[in-house]
Design an enzyme around this catalytic site. Structure first.
Site, PDB file in Angstrom:
ATOM      1  N   HIS A 150       0.854  -1.199   0.000  1.00 42.72           N
ATOM      2  CA  HIS A 150       0.000   0.000   0.000  1.00 42.72           C
ATOM      3  C   HIS A 150       0.881   1.236   0.000  1.00 42.72           C
ATOM      4  O   HIS A 150       1.979   1.242   0.546  1.00 42.72           O
ATOM      5  CB  HIS A 150      -0.884   0.017   1.258  1.00 42.72           C
ATOM      6  CG  HIS A 150      -2.057   0.928   1.123  1.00 42.72           C
ATOM      7  ND1 HIS A 150      -1.991   2.260   1.436  1.00 42.72           N
ATOM      8  CD2 HIS A 150      -3.305   0.698   0.672  1.00 42.72           C
ATOM      9  CE1 HIS A 150      -3.172   2.819   1.212  1.00 42.72           C
ATOM     10  NE2 HIS A 150      -3.987   1.897   0.744  1.00 42.72           N
ATOM     11  N   ASP A 189      -8.034  -5.097  -0.582  1.00 44.19           N
ATOM     12  CA  ASP A 189      -8.427  -5.900  -1.756  1.00 44.19           C
ATOM     13  C   ASP A 189      -8.060  -7.367  -1.640  1.00 44.19           C
ATOM     14  O   ASP A 189      -8.402  -8.155  -2.528  1.00 44.19           O
ATOM     15  CB  ASP A 189      -7.764  -5.302  -3.009  1.00 44.19           C
ATOM     16  CG  ASP A 189      -8.300  -3.920  -3.304  1.00 44.19           C
ATOM     17  OD1 ASP A 189      -7.516  -2.993  -3.532  1.00 44.19           O
ATOM     18  OD2 ASP A 189      -9.545  -3.764  -3.259  1.00 44.19           O
TER      19      ASP A 189
HETATM   20  C1  SDX Z   1      -6.009   0.335  -3.048  1.00 49.56           C
HETATM   21  O1  SDX Z   1      -4.244   4.787  -1.863  1.00 49.56           O
HETATM   22  C2  SDX Z   1      -5.209   4.142  -1.371  1.00 49.56           C
HETATM   23  O2  SDX Z   1      -5.664   4.443  -0.281  1.00 49.56           O
HETATM   24  C3  SDX Z   1      -5.767   3.009  -2.201  1.00 49.56           C
HETATM   25  C4  SDX Z   1      -6.814   2.137  -1.525  1.00 49.56           C
HETATM   26  C5  SDX Z   1      -8.098   2.902  -1.296  1.00 49.56           C
HETATM   27  O3  SDX Z   1      -8.873   2.491  -0.420  1.00 49.56           O
HETATM   28  O4  SDX Z   1      -8.366   3.850  -2.064  1.00 49.56           O
HETATM   29  O5  SDX Z   1      -6.326   1.674  -0.281  1.00 49.56           O
HETATM   30  C6  SDX Z   1      -7.192   0.945  -2.381  1.00 49.56           C
HETATM   31  O6  SDX Z   1      -5.708   0.715  -4.143  1.00 49.56           O
HETATM   32  C7  SDX Z   1      -5.171  -0.670  -2.301  1.00 49.56           C
HETATM   33  C8  SDX Z   1      -3.930  -1.159  -3.125  1.00 49.56           C
HETATM   34  C9  SDX Z   1      -4.432  -2.193  -4.127  1.00 49.56           C
HETATM   35  N1  SDX Z   1      -3.345  -2.549  -5.068  1.00 49.56           N
HETATM   36  C10 SDX Z   1      -2.763  -3.782  -5.007  1.00 49.56           C
HETATM   37  O7  SDX Z   1      -2.996  -4.615  -4.134  1.00 49.56           O
HETATM   38  C11 SDX Z   1      -1.798  -4.052  -6.146  1.00 49.56           C
HETATM   39  C12 SDX Z   1      -0.541  -4.736  -5.584  1.00 49.56           C
HETATM   40  N2  SDX Z   1       0.129  -3.716  -4.770  1.00 49.56           N
HETATM   41  C13 SDX Z   1       1.175  -2.986  -5.406  1.00 49.56           C
HETATM   42  O8  SDX Z   1       1.040  -2.770  -6.781  1.00 49.56           O
HETATM   43  C14 SDX Z   1       1.686  -1.844  -4.566  1.00 49.56           C
HETATM   44  O9  SDX Z   1       1.802  -2.278  -3.277  1.00 49.56           O
HETATM   45  C15 SDX Z   1       0.950  -0.518  -4.570  1.00 49.56           C
HETATM   46  C16 SDX Z   1       0.668  -0.036  -5.944  1.00 49.56           C
HETATM   47  C17 SDX Z   1      -0.331  -0.603  -3.803  1.00 49.56           C
HETATM   48  C18 SDX Z   1       1.885   0.457  -3.907  1.00 49.56           C
HETATM   49  O10 SDX Z   1       3.026   0.493  -4.740  1.00 49.56           O
HETATM   50  P1  SDX Z   1       4.336   1.224  -4.264  1.00 49.56           P
HETATM   51  O11 SDX Z   1       4.015   2.629  -3.947  1.00 49.56           O
HETATM   52  O12 SDX Z   1       5.445   0.942  -5.208  1.00 49.56           O
HETATM   53  O13 SDX Z   1       4.628   0.479  -2.891  1.00 49.56           O
HETATM   54  P2  SDX Z   1       5.863   0.709  -2.027  1.00 49.56           P
HETATM   55  O14 SDX Z   1       6.573   1.993  -2.373  1.00 49.56           O
HETATM   56  O15 SDX Z   1       5.452   0.493  -0.619  1.00 49.56           O
HETATM   57  O16 SDX Z   1       6.848  -0.510  -2.475  1.00 49.56           O
HETATM   58  C19 SDX Z   1       7.955  -0.790  -1.667  1.00 49.56           C
HETATM   59  C20 SDX Z   1       8.651  -1.947  -2.333  1.00 49.56           C
HETATM   60  C21 SDX Z   1       8.935  -1.718  -3.800  1.00 49.56           C
HETATM   61  O17 SDX Z   1      10.142  -2.451  -4.095  1.00 49.56           O
HETATM   62  P3  SDX Z   1      11.533  -1.579  -4.155  1.00 49.56           P
HETATM   63  O18 SDX Z   1      11.319  -0.508  -5.196  1.00 49.56           O
HETATM   64  O19 SDX Z   1      11.746  -1.042  -2.763  1.00 49.56           O
HETATM   65  O20 SDX Z   1      12.555  -2.624  -4.570  1.00 49.56           O
HETATM   66  O21 SDX Z   1       7.818  -3.113  -2.261  1.00 49.56           O
HETATM   67  C22 SDX Z   1       7.566  -3.577  -3.583  1.00 49.56           C
HETATM   68  C23 SDX Z   1       7.822  -2.410  -4.516  1.00 49.56           C
HETATM   69  O22 SDX Z   1       8.204  -2.913  -5.780  1.00 49.56           O
HETATM   70  N3  SDX Z   1       6.140  -3.973  -3.604  1.00 49.56           N
HETATM   71  C24 SDX Z   1       5.738  -5.208  -3.863  1.00 49.56           C
HETATM   72  C25 SDX Z   1       4.336  -5.153  -3.749  1.00 49.56           C
HETATM   73  N4  SDX Z   1       3.947  -3.903  -3.438  1.00 49.56           N
HETATM   74  C26 SDX Z   1       5.089  -3.167  -3.353  1.00 49.56           C
HETATM   75  N5  SDX Z   1       6.390  -6.342  -4.165  1.00 49.56           N
HETATM   76  C27 SDX Z   1       5.617  -7.445  -4.371  1.00 49.56           C
HETATM   77  N6  SDX Z   1       4.250  -7.474  -4.279  1.00 49.56           N
HETATM   78  C28 SDX Z   1       3.592  -6.342  -3.968  1.00 49.56           C
HETATM   79  N7  SDX Z   1       2.241  -6.348  -3.916  1.00 49.56           N
END
Ligand code: SDX
Length: 393
Positions: free
Chosen positions: A270, A327
Site C-alpha cells: 500500500h 483488496d
Molecule cells: C487500493 O491509496 C489508497 O488508499 C488506495 C486504496 C483505497 O482504499 O483507495 O487503499 C485501495 O488501491 C489498495 C492497493 C491495491 N493494489 C494492489 O494490491 C496491487 C498490488 N500492490 C502494489 O502494486 C503496490 O503495493 C501498490 C501499488 C499498492 C503500492 O506500490 P508502491 O508505492 O510501489 O509500494 P511501495 O513503495 O510500498 O513498495 C515498496 C517496495 C517496492 O520495491 P523496491 O522498489 O523497494 O525494490 O515493495 C515492492 C515495490 O516494488 N512492492 C511489492 C508489492 N507492493 C510493493 N512487491 C511485491 N508485491 C507487492 N504487492
C-alpha cells in the site's frame, strides 16, 4: 551543461490537501471516518448511516437518518432512456467500461443538478449518484448475462436492494440471506472512503475545474479501475485462483520478490499502510464468517490465509513492510455472495462514490479552492534552434 535546468530551491511540491473527513495512520494501521474507527463502524453501523457520517460530519439522529435514507431511496430509479444506453454496449463489455460511460451520461439527463455553485443542486446530484450507482451497477451485470433489468425495491435496505436487483429474476424471487446482506453492508462500509487515494484525487482534480459531479465521478470510476488501485480486488482473486493450491504459493512468492519479474502479489502492499490495513483485518473476518455460515468450502480462502502467513514471515515482505490491503480478502467475500470477478471493482465504486462525493463537496464548499495544477520538475532539453529536415542527416 547536461541540458537539465538547475533545481530551483524555491520550487515546492504542491501543498498536501486539507480535509476533515478521513484520517489514516499508515504506520500503526489506523483508519478513522470523521473520528470513528473503521472496525467499530463495520461492526455497529450500516452503510447509509456511514454515508451520512462521511457527508455531514456526524452520525445522524433518528430523524436525520430517516430523512437521509428517504432522500436516497427516492432517487434509486433511473431515467428510462438512460437504460437504452446499455443496448449500445457489447454483451461482453467489462462492467467498469459500462459504468464509466453510463455515469458520465447522467449529466445528459439530470440537468437540474449540474450547477456546482448551487448547494441544493450539489446535494441533489450527490443523492442521485449515491442512490443510482447500485441500480446502474446491477443493470450492467444483468446486461452482461442477458437477463432483464430488475427495478429498485425501496422497501429493502440499501444493500438488500442492490442484491435483489442483481440476483432476482422475474421467474424466481431472490431471498435475501441476512448473512449475505450483512457481508454486503460491511463491504460497502469498509471501502467508502480512504483519504486522498488516486481515484479521490482524480475526482477532486476534475471537480476543481468546475466539471459537473457526474463527470467527476465518472473520472473517479475510470481511475479506480486500474489494477494498482481498485482493480486489485479482481486481480487478487484471479491470482488466488491461478495459484489454486497452497503448495504452489512458494513459486508466486519467489516471483513477487524477483525484481526482473513484473508480477506483484495482488492485494498486498500500500502507498500509505506500512502496517496491516485495518480494513483487511475486518474483511478477513467477514470472509470467514460468510464461508462458514453459508457452508461454502472455498479453497481460495485457504490459499489466501496460507499466502498471508508465508508472506508475513518472509524477510522480503517484512523489510518492505508489505501487508494485505483491503483488496486481498474482499474478493473472497464478493465471490461467496455470488458476484463474478468482473463486478468486484464495480462494487468498490458503489461504496467509494460516497467518499468521492464527500471529498468533492468538501472541496466545492471551500471558498478558497482553485483549479488543481500539479507542478512538475522539468528534466528535458534546454532551448535549441529548429533544424530543417535536409540538414538532419
Ligand atoms: C487500493 O491509496 C489508497 O488508499 C488506495 C486504496 C483505497 O482504499 O483507495 O487503499 C485501495 O488501491 C489498495 C492497493 C491495491 N493494489 C494492489 O494490491 C496491487 C498490488 N500492490 C502494489 O502494486 C503496490 O503495493 C501498490 C501499488 C499498492 C503500492 O506500490 P508502491 O508505492 O510501489 O509500494 P511501495 O513503495 O510500498 O513498495 C515498496 C517496495 C517496492 O520495491 P523496491 O522498489 O523497494 O525494490 O515493495 C515492492 C515495490 O516494488 N512492492 C511489492 C508489492 N507492493 C510493493 N512487491 C511485491 N508485491 C507487492 N504487492
Amino acid at each position: 551543461n547536461t541540458g537539465r535546468f538547475t533545481f530551483d530551491p524555491g520550487f515546492t511540491s504542491t501543498a498536501a490537501c486539507e480535509s476533515k473527513i478521513t484520517y489514516i495512520d499508515g504506520d500503526v494501521g489506523t483508519l478513522l471516518y470523521r473520528g470513528y474507527a473503521i472496525d467499530e463502524l463495520a461492526e455497529k453501523s450500516n452503510f447509509l448511516e456511514v454515508a451520512h457520517l462521511l457527508l455531514n460530519g456526524n452520525l445522524p439522529t433518528a430523524s436525520e437518518y430517516q430523512a437521509f435514507s428517504n432522500n436516497i431511496t427516492r432517487h434509486t430509479m433511473i431515467h428510462e432512456q438512460l437504460a437504452q444506453f446499455y443496448r449500445g454496449f457489447r454483451r461482453d463489455a467489462h462492467p467498469m467500461a459500462i459504468m464509466c460511460g453510463i455515469v458520465g451520461a447522467m449529466a445528459a439527463f439530470y440537468h437540474d443538478s449540474t450547477d456546482i455553485h448551487d448547494p441544493h443542486q450539489r446535494m441533489v446530484a450527490s443523492h442521485r449518484l449515491i442512490a443510482k450507482m447500485p441500480t446502474l451497477a446491477a443493470m450492467a451485470y444483468k446486461y452482461s448475462i442477458g437477463q432483464p433489468f430488475v427495478y429498485p425495491d425501496n422497501s429493502l435496505s440499501f444493500a438488500g436492494n442492490f442484491l435483489n436487483m442483481t440476483f432476482s429474476v422475474p421467474a424466481e424471487k431472490y431471498i435475501i440471506d441476512p448473512v449475505v446482506e450483512d457481508a454486503m453492508e460491511k463491504l460497502l462500509i469498509l471501502q467508502a472512503d480512504h483519504e486522498q487515494n488516486a481515484s479521490t484525487s482524480t475526482v477532486r482534480l476534475a471537480g476543481s475545474s468546475g466539471a459537473n459531479p457526474f463527470a467527476c465521478i465518472s473520472a473517479g470510476i475510470a481511475c479506480l479501475w486500474g489494477p494498482a488501485h481498485g482493480g486489485a480486488n479482481e486481480a487478487a482473486l484471479d491470482m488466488l485462483r491461478e495459484i489454486g493450491r497452497p503448495e504452489r504459493i512458494p513459486e508466486y512468492i519467489a516471483r513477487a520478490k524477483n525484481k526482473d519479474d513484473p508480477f506483484r502479489l495482488m492485494g498486498f502492499g500500500h502507498r500509505v499502510y506500512k502496517n496491516y490495513d485495518p480494513r483487511a483485518k475486518v474483511m478477513a473476518k467477514v470472509a470467514k464468517n460468510i464461508l462458514d455460515k453459508l457452508n461454502i468450502d472455498d479453497p481460495i480462502f485457504d490459499v489466501a490465509r496460507e499466502l498471508e502467513r508465508i508472506a508475513l514471515s518472509d524477510p522480503y515482505f517484512i523489510d518492505k513492510k508489505l501487508y494485505p490491503n483491503v483488496d486481498f480478502y474482499s474478493g473472497v467475500v464478493m465471490s461467496a455472495i455470488g458476484f463474478p470477478t468482473s463486478m468486484f471493482t464495480v462494487l468498490f465504486a458503489i461504496s467509494r462514490t460516497v467518499g468521492w462525493i464527500a471529498q468533492w463537496t468538501e472541496m466545492m464548499e471551500d471558498p478558497e479552492q482553485k483549479i488543481g495544477r500539479p507542478r512538475q520538475l522539468y528534466t528535458g532539453p534546454t532551448e535549441r534552434d529548429y533544424v530543417p529536415l535536409a540538414a538532419r542527416g
